[in-house]
Write a protein that holds these residues in place. Structure first.
Motif, PDB file in Angstrom:
ATOM      1  N   SER A  38       4.130  17.401 -11.753  1.00 51.76           N
ATOM      2  CA  SER A  38       3.982  18.305 -10.625  1.00 51.76           C
ATOM      3  C   SER A  38       4.417  17.613  -9.337  1.00 51.76           C
ATOM      4  CB  SER A  38       2.515  18.760 -10.519  1.00 51.76           C
ATOM      5  OG  SER A  38       2.394  19.828  -9.610  1.00 51.76           O
ATOM      6  N   HIS A  39       4.334  18.337  -8.225  1.00 54.30           N
ATOM      7  CA  HIS A  39       4.651  17.823  -6.901  1.00 54.30           C
ATOM      8  C   HIS A  39       3.331  17.557  -6.168  1.00 54.30           C
ATOM      9  CE1 HIS A  39       8.807  19.226  -7.448  1.00 54.30           C
ATOM     10  NE2 HIS A  39       8.230  20.239  -8.071  1.00 54.30           N
ATOM     11  N   TRP A  40       3.220  16.403  -5.506  1.00 52.05           N
ATOM     12  CA  TRP A  40       1.980  15.989  -4.849  1.00 52.05           C
ATOM     13  C   TRP A  40       2.282  15.418  -3.472  1.00 52.05           C
ATOM     14  CZ3 TRP A  40      -2.703  16.075  -7.629  1.00 52.05           C
ATOM     15  CH2 TRP A  40      -2.594  16.282  -8.989  1.00 52.05           C
ATOM     16  N   PHE A  41       1.293  15.495  -2.594  1.00 52.34           N
ATOM     17  CA  PHE A  41       1.350  14.688  -1.380  1.00 52.34           C
ATOM     18  C   PHE A  41       1.165  13.247  -1.816  1.00 52.34           C
ATOM     19  CE2 PHE A  41      -0.092  18.746   0.464  1.00 52.34           C
ATOM     20  CZ  PHE A  41       0.896  18.902   1.414  1.00 52.34           C
ATOM     21  N   ALA A  42       1.744  12.319  -1.067  1.00 52.07           N
ATOM     22  CA  ALA A  42       1.654  10.907  -1.426  1.00 52.07           C
ATOM     23  C   ALA A  42       1.452  10.061  -0.177  1.00 52.07           C
ATOM     24  CB  ALA A  42       2.926  10.462  -2.138  1.00 52.07           C
ATOM     25  N   MET A  43       0.722   8.967  -0.360  1.00 51.39           N
ATOM     26  CA  MET A  43       0.590   7.962   0.693  1.00 51.39           C
ATOM     27  C   MET A  43       0.614   6.599   0.036  1.00 51.39           C
ATOM     28  SD  MET A  43      -3.320   8.391   1.948  1.00 51.39           S
ATOM     29  CE  MET A  43      -4.578   7.291   1.359  1.00 51.39           C
ATOM     30  N   LEU A  44       0.890   5.576   0.828  1.00 54.37           N
ATOM     31  CA  LEU A  44       0.991   4.227   0.309  1.00 54.37           C
ATOM     32  C   LEU A  44      -0.372   3.714  -0.125  1.00 54.37           C
ATOM     33  CD1 LEU A  44       3.379   2.801   3.019  1.00 54.37           C
ATOM     34  CD2 LEU A  44       3.987   3.460   0.686  1.00 54.37           C
ATOM     35  N   ASP A  45      -0.409   2.991  -1.251  1.00 52.16           N
ATOM     36  CA  ASP A  45      -1.671   2.379  -1.642  1.00 52.16           C
ATOM     37  C   ASP A  45      -1.883   1.108  -0.814  1.00 52.16           C
ATOM     38  OD1 ASP A  45      -0.413   0.199  -2.908  1.00 52.16           O
ATOM     39  OD2 ASP A  45      -0.998   0.796  -4.923  1.00 52.16           O
ATOM     40  N   SER A  47      -1.935  -2.016  -1.401  1.00 49.66           N
ATOM     41  CA  SER A  47      -1.040  -3.156  -1.627  1.00 49.66           C
ATOM     42  C   SER A  47       0.363  -2.921  -1.071  1.00 49.66           C
ATOM     43  CB  SER A  47      -0.950  -3.467  -3.125  1.00 49.66           C
ATOM     44  OG  SER A  47      -0.246  -2.446  -3.803  1.00 49.66           O
ATOM     45  N   ALA A  48       0.662  -1.700  -0.659  1.00 47.24           N
ATOM     46  CA  ALA A  48       1.993  -1.348  -0.160  1.00 47.24           C
ATOM     47  C   ALA A  48       1.947  -0.874   1.281  1.00 47.24           C
ATOM     48  CB  ALA A  48       2.589  -0.259  -1.047  1.00 47.24           C
ATOM     49  N   ALA A  49       0.930  -1.261   2.003  1.00 41.39           N
ATOM     50  CA  ALA A  49       0.684  -0.700   3.333  1.00 41.39           C
ATOM     51  C   ALA A  49       1.817  -0.915   4.329  1.00 41.39           C
ATOM     52  CB  ALA A  49      -0.615  -1.254   3.899  1.00 41.39           C
ATOM     53  N   SER A  50       2.693  -1.892   4.093  1.00 38.79           N
ATOM     54  CA  SER A  50       3.787  -2.136   5.043  1.00 38.79           C
ATOM     55  C   SER A  50       5.137  -1.641   4.533  1.00 38.79           C
ATOM     56  CB  SER A  50       3.872  -3.633   5.354  1.00 38.79           C
ATOM     57  OG  SER A  50       4.199  -4.348   4.173  1.00 38.79           O
ATOM     58  N   GLN A  51       5.174  -1.004   3.374  1.00 38.91           N
ATOM     59  CA  GLN A  51       6.431  -0.526   2.796  1.00 38.91           C
ATOM     60  C   GLN A  51       6.822   0.835   3.354  1.00 38.91           C
ATOM     61  OE1 GLN A  51       5.696  -0.390  -1.406  1.00 38.91           O
ATOM     62  NE2 GLN A  51       6.071  -2.575  -1.683  1.00 38.91           N
ATOM     63  N   CYS A  52       8.109   1.144   3.241  1.00 36.59           N
ATOM     64  CA  CYS A  52       8.620   2.485   3.503  1.00 36.59           C
ATOM     65  C   CYS A  52       9.359   2.912   2.243  1.00 36.59           C
ATOM     66  CB  CYS A  52       9.568   2.496   4.693  1.00 36.59           C
ATOM     67  SG  CYS A  52       8.755   2.160   6.257  1.00 36.59           S
ATOM     68  N   LEU A  53       8.998   4.047   1.697  1.00 36.75           N
ATOM     69  CA  LEU A  53       9.623   4.561   0.481  1.00 36.75           C
ATOM     70  C   LEU A  53      10.456   5.779   0.843  1.00 36.75           C
ATOM     71  CD1 LEU A  53       6.470   4.295  -1.791  1.00 36.75           C
ATOM     72  CD2 LEU A  53       8.362   2.673  -1.617  1.00 36.75           C
ATOM     73  N   GLY A  56      14.120   9.670  -3.492  1.00 31.05           N
ATOM     74  CA  GLY A  56      14.911   9.144  -4.592  1.00 31.05           C
ATOM     75  C   GLY A  56      14.390   7.842  -5.156  1.00 31.05           C
ATOM     76  N   ASP A  57      13.506   7.148  -4.422  1.00 34.44           N
ATOM     77  CA  ASP A  57      12.931   5.896  -4.924  1.00 34.44           C
ATOM     78  C   ASP A  57      11.997   6.172  -6.093  1.00 34.44           C
ATOM     79  OD1 ASP A  57      14.216   4.495  -2.924  1.00 34.44           O
ATOM     80  OD2 ASP A  57      12.397   4.105  -1.744  1.00 34.44           O
ATOM     81  N   THR A  58      12.061   5.316  -7.107  1.00 35.08           N
ATOM     82  CA  THR A  58      11.110   5.364  -8.209  1.00 35.08           C
ATOM     83  C   THR A  58       9.897   4.551  -7.802  1.00 35.08           C
ATOM     84  OG1 THR A  58      12.890   5.558  -9.814  1.00 35.08           O
ATOM     85  CG2 THR A  58      10.765   4.830 -10.643  1.00 35.08           C
ATOM     86  N   VAL A  59       8.710   5.088  -8.046  1.00 38.24           N
ATOM     87  CA  VAL A  59       7.465   4.444  -7.615  1.00 38.24           C
ATOM     88  C   VAL A  59       6.445   4.427  -8.752  1.00 38.24           C
ATOM     89  CG1 VAL A  59       7.755   5.070  -5.191  1.00 38.24           C
ATOM     90  CG2 VAL A  59       6.535   6.630  -6.707  1.00 38.24           C
ATOM     91  N   VAL A  68      -4.208  13.674  -2.810  1.00 40.28           N
ATOM     92  CA  VAL A  68      -3.098  12.837  -2.391  1.00 40.28           C
ATOM     93  C   VAL A  68      -2.972  11.661  -3.356  1.00 40.28           C
ATOM     94  CG1 VAL A  68      -2.158  11.420  -0.516  1.00 40.28           C
ATOM     95  CG2 VAL A  68      -3.457  13.491   0.018  1.00 40.28           C
ATOM     96  N   LEU A  69      -1.770  11.454  -3.923  1.00 42.98           N
ATOM     97  CA  LEU A  69      -1.551  10.333  -4.825  1.00 42.98           C
ATOM     98  C   LEU A  69      -1.232   9.072  -4.024  1.00 42.98           C
ATOM     99  CD1 LEU A  69       0.567  11.895  -7.714  1.00 42.98           C
ATOM    100  CD2 LEU A  69      -1.914  11.591  -7.560  1.00 42.98           C
ATOM    101  N   LEU A  70      -1.672   7.937  -4.550  1.00 42.95           N
ATOM    102  CA  LEU A  70      -1.413   6.635  -3.956  1.00 42.95           C
ATOM    103  C   LEU A  70      -0.232   6.020  -4.685  1.00 42.95           C
ATOM    104  CD1 LEU A  70      -5.107   5.412  -3.856  1.00 42.95           C
ATOM    105  CD2 LEU A  70      -3.831   6.556  -2.048  1.00 42.95           C
ATOM    106  N   VAL A  71       0.781   5.560  -3.933  1.00 39.65           N
ATOM    107  CA  VAL A  71       2.014   5.067  -4.538  1.00 39.65           C
ATOM    108  C   VAL A  71       2.394   3.703  -3.979  1.00 39.65           C
ATOM    109  CG1 VAL A  71       2.890   7.392  -5.002  1.00 39.65           C
ATOM    110  CG2 VAL A  71       3.477   6.278  -2.857  1.00 39.65           C
ATOM    111  N   ARG A  72       3.203   2.989  -4.786  1.00 39.98           N
ATOM    112  CA  ARG A  72       3.803   1.734  -4.345  1.00 39.98           C
ATOM    113  C   ARG A  72       5.162   1.612  -5.017  1.00 39.98           C
ATOM    114  NH1 ARG A  72       3.409  -1.698  -8.674  1.00 39.98           N
ATOM    115  NH2 ARG A  72       1.595  -1.450 -10.008  1.00 39.98           N
ATOM    116  N   ALA A  73       6.028   0.790  -4.445  1.00 39.06           N
ATOM    117  CA  ALA A  73       7.355   0.587  -5.014  1.00 39.06           C
ATOM    118  C   ALA A  73       7.237  -0.075  -6.383  1.00 39.06           C
ATOM    119  CB  ALA A  73       8.191  -0.267  -4.080  1.00 39.06           C
ATOM    120  N   THR A  74       8.183   0.203  -7.257  1.00 32.76           N
ATOM    121  CA  THR A  74       8.210  -0.472  -8.555  1.00 32.76           C
ATOM    122  C   THR A  74       8.831  -1.854  -8.358  1.00 32.76           C
ATOM    123  OG1 THR A  74      10.342   0.523  -9.057  1.00 32.76           O
ATOM    124  CG2 THR A  74       8.412   1.641  -9.911  1.00 32.76           C
ATOM    125  N   GLY A  75       8.467  -2.760  -9.239  1.00 31.34           N
ATOM    126  CA  GLY A  75       9.065  -4.095  -9.213  1.00 31.34           C
ATOM    127  C   GLY A  75       8.452  -5.053  -8.325  1.00 31.34           C
TER     128      GLY A  75
END
Length: 75
Positions: A38-45, A47-53, A56-59, A68-75
């Motif tokens: 599905s489609h969700w609102f997202a915010m940085l978790d 551990s990723a508080a200083s990232q910008c996603l 098209g980025d995979t997370v 709201v889902l918590l996301v971070r960059a992969t890798g």
């Protein structure tokens, strides 16, 4: 209004799930992610508080806070 209804606790997933950013997520702004079918609102978790996603980025989706889902960059 009762204050206990104003805070949604953070719930971390035992197994992070993969998702794809649809609308940019920055430390200042929520975005959108396609995950869990599905489609969700997202915010940085935390551990990723200083990232910008960017769109098209995979997370990795690590948890949720309310709807709201918590996301971070992969890798």
């Amino acid at each position: 209004m009762n204050a206990k209804f104003l805070h949604n606790p953070v719930i971390l997933f035992k197994q992070p799930q993969q998702g794809m950013i649809e609308r940019d997520v920055t430390p200042q702004c929520q975005g959108r992610v396609r995950a869990l079918g599905s489609h969700w609102f997202a915010m940085l978790d935390a551990s990723a508080a200083s990232q910008c996603l960017e769109a098209g980025d995979t997370v990795m989706v690590t948890g949720r806070q309310g709807i709201v889902l918590l996301v971070r960059a992969t890798g």
